[in-house]
Design a protein around this motif. Structure first.
Motif, mmCIF file in Angstrom:
data_model
loop_
_atom_site.group_PDB
_atom_site.id
_atom_site.type_symbol
_atom_site.label_atom_id
_atom_site.label_comp_id
_atom_site.label_asym_id
_atom_site.label_seq_id
_atom_site.Cartn_x
_atom_site.Cartn_y
_atom_site.Cartn_z
ATOM 1 N N VAL A 47 -98.117 -7.890 28.763
ATOM 2 C CA VAL A 47 -97.483 -6.581 28.993
ATOM 3 C C VAL A 47 -98.546 -5.481 28.909
ATOM 4 O O VAL A 47 -98.545 -4.544 29.707
ATOM 5 C CB VAL A 47 -96.325 -6.341 27.994
ATOM 6 C CG1 VAL A 47 -95.743 -4.944 28.171
ATOM 7 C CG2 VAL A 47 -95.235 -7.388 28.199
ATOM 8 N N ASP A 77 -90.110 -2.965 32.770
ATOM 9 C CA ASP A 77 -89.359 -3.549 31.640
ATOM 10 C C ASP A 77 -88.670 -4.856 32.017
ATOM 11 O O ASP A 77 -88.505 -5.734 31.176
ATOM 12 C CB ASP A 77 -88.397 -2.560 30.967
ATOM 13 C CG ASP A 77 -87.723 -1.610 31.905
ATOM 14 O OD1 ASP A 77 -87.798 -1.859 33.114
ATOM 15 O OD2 ASP A 77 -87.123 -0.634 31.432
ATOM 16 N N SER A 80 -91.525 -7.378 31.830
ATOM 17 C CA SER A 80 -91.871 -7.662 30.421
ATOM 18 C C SER A 80 -90.845 -8.600 29.812
ATOM 19 O O SER A 80 -91.189 -9.526 29.064
ATOM 20 C CB SER A 80 -91.899 -6.372 29.608
ATOM 21 O OG SER A 80 -92.739 -5.445 30.221
ATOM 22 N N LEU A 123 -89.857 -3.780 26.196
ATOM 23 C CA LEU A 123 -90.609 -2.557 26.519
ATOM 24 C C LEU A 123 -89.780 -1.351 26.118
ATOM 25 O O LEU A 123 -88.908 -0.893 26.859
ATOM 26 C CB LEU A 123 -90.951 -2.525 28.019
ATOM 27 C CG LEU A 123 -92.154 -1.644 28.353
ATOM 28 C CD1 LEU A 123 -93.379 -2.015 27.520
ATOM 29 C CD2 LEU A 123 -92.500 -1.764 29.825
ATOM 30 N N THR A 137 -93.566 -2.911 22.464
ATOM 31 C CA THR A 137 -92.642 -4.036 22.299
ATOM 32 C C THR A 137 -92.290 -4.100 20.815
ATOM 33 O O THR A 137 -93.172 -3.922 19.974
ATOM 34 C CB THR A 137 -93.355 -5.359 22.692
ATOM 35 O OG1 THR A 137 -93.709 -5.297 24.068
ATOM 36 C CG2 THR A 137 -92.475 -6.569 22.435
#
Ligand code: FDP
Length: 337
Positions: A47, A77, A80, A123, A137
């Motif tokens: 990420v 997001d 992620s 995220l 995170t």
């Protein structure tokens, strides 16, 4: 910290080495946590790299949009979340996953199951993605205490039952802050090595700070104690200096600053959101766990945050967390109610 000495350091405490050292204190440990953590670390590195090149790789914007090559874009997001879910499942050490991005919990197929349940926001701070402001995170880890079929009950447990919690901040540097219940430790990603190195051992939050952090745009809807508290921050009557206001609007960044500099972060209830905004399982609990481990406190307006027992996986709660003495003040105002 001695930065000159740091630059020439050759004995590097990587996060894996650190967790293996911790593990060696428990002879019965079979390394499952170390394996789980290494998969979380992989997700964080992925990420971090995606966030760093978001503009370049056209990862910003809404999911479902199409880029100039006609390929469907994945919002950062969503990407992620995919990465974390796959990393956690493939670790072979998880049974139940709860992600901010997924309405339902994920139950890992029997052949890949393990003894941990992970709750996470892949995220956090999504409104800050497109302008390049720090995001992060957040994760919390429970153990599965039975061998029956896992259910959501396995994660609907108070935060004080978490065995570990942490966050990774994608900011001017990428930092992973972790607690396994023995203090809080910060690791900075060295991009040239691709390793998180221990840079902030045993973080302790100052007992009192001079910063408050809140979305003051919601002030007209706050309850009495929150209004009085913020008024005290700005116009103290005891001769102490007024506190400074800092609000990034990404929980990870605001909590990270609070942890290092002291002060208080609040996302209170208000008339429009009687339960506040932040989610219990993967925002309130992990950050409260870290705050307590660093010597601070976390309070909901009614009780210790870690004593909440969530009834739904995406439940919300008001939260006041930070320096011990600052949280004591807000607790006193709620006690007067
Ligand atoms: P975001 O909406 O940008 O995803 O829970 C999400 C969160 O950000 C937190 O990271 C942040 O602390 C908070 O919401 C900000 O909310 P406001 O915009 O209402 O202040």
């Amino acid at each position: 910290m001695d930065h000159a000495a740091d630059a020439h350091r050759t004995d590097l405490m990587t996060i894996t080495r650190f967790v293996l050292n911790e593990q060696s204190k428990y002879p019965e440990s079979r390394g499952d946590f170390t394996i789980l953590l290494s998969h979380i670390v992989l997700g964080c590195k992925f990420v971090c790299s995606a966030v760093n090149k978001a503009g370049l790789a056209k990862l910003i914007g809404l999911a479902g949009e199409t880029n100039i090559q006609g390929e469907e874009q994945k919002k950062l997001d969503v990407l992620s979340n995919d990465v974390f879910v796959k990393a956690l499942v493939s670790s072979g050490r998880t049974s139940v996953l709860v992600s901010e991005e997924d309405e339902e919990a994920t139950f890992v197929e029997p052949s890949k199951r393990g003894k941990y349940c992970v709750v996470f926001d892949p995220l956090d701070g999504s409104s800050n993605i497109d302008c390049g402001v720090s995001i992060g995170t957040i994760f919390g880890i429970y153990t599965l205490d039975h061998t029956d079929e896992p259910t959501t009950e396995d994660v609907l447990k108070p935060g004080n039952e978490m065995v570990a919690a942490g966050y990774c901040m994608y900011g001017s540097s990428c930092m992973l802050v972790l607690s396994t219940g023995t203090g809080v430790h910060g690791f900075t990603l060295d991009p040239s090595l691709g390793e998180f190195i221990l840079t902030h051992p045993d973080i302790k939050i100052p007992n009192k700070g001079n910063i408050y952090s809140v979305n003051e745009g919601n002030a007209q809807n706050w309850d009495g104690p929150t209004t009085k508290y913020v008024e005290k921050c700005k116009f103290p009557k005891d001769g102490s200096p007024a506190k400074s206001l800092r609000y990034v609007g990404s929980m990870v960044a605001d909590v990270h600053r609070t942890l290092l500099y002291g002060g208080i972060f609040l996302y209170p209830a208000d008339k429009k959101s009687p339960n506040g905004k932040l989610r219990v399982l993967y925002e309130v609990f992990p950050m409260s766990f870290l705050m307590e481990q660093a010597g601070g406190q976390a309070f909901t307006g009614k009780k210790r945050a870690l004593d909440l027992v969530p009834e739904k996986i995406h439940e919300r709660s008001p939260i006041f967390l930070g320096s011990y003495d600052d949280v004591e003040e807000i607790k006193a105002l709620y006690a007067e109610e």
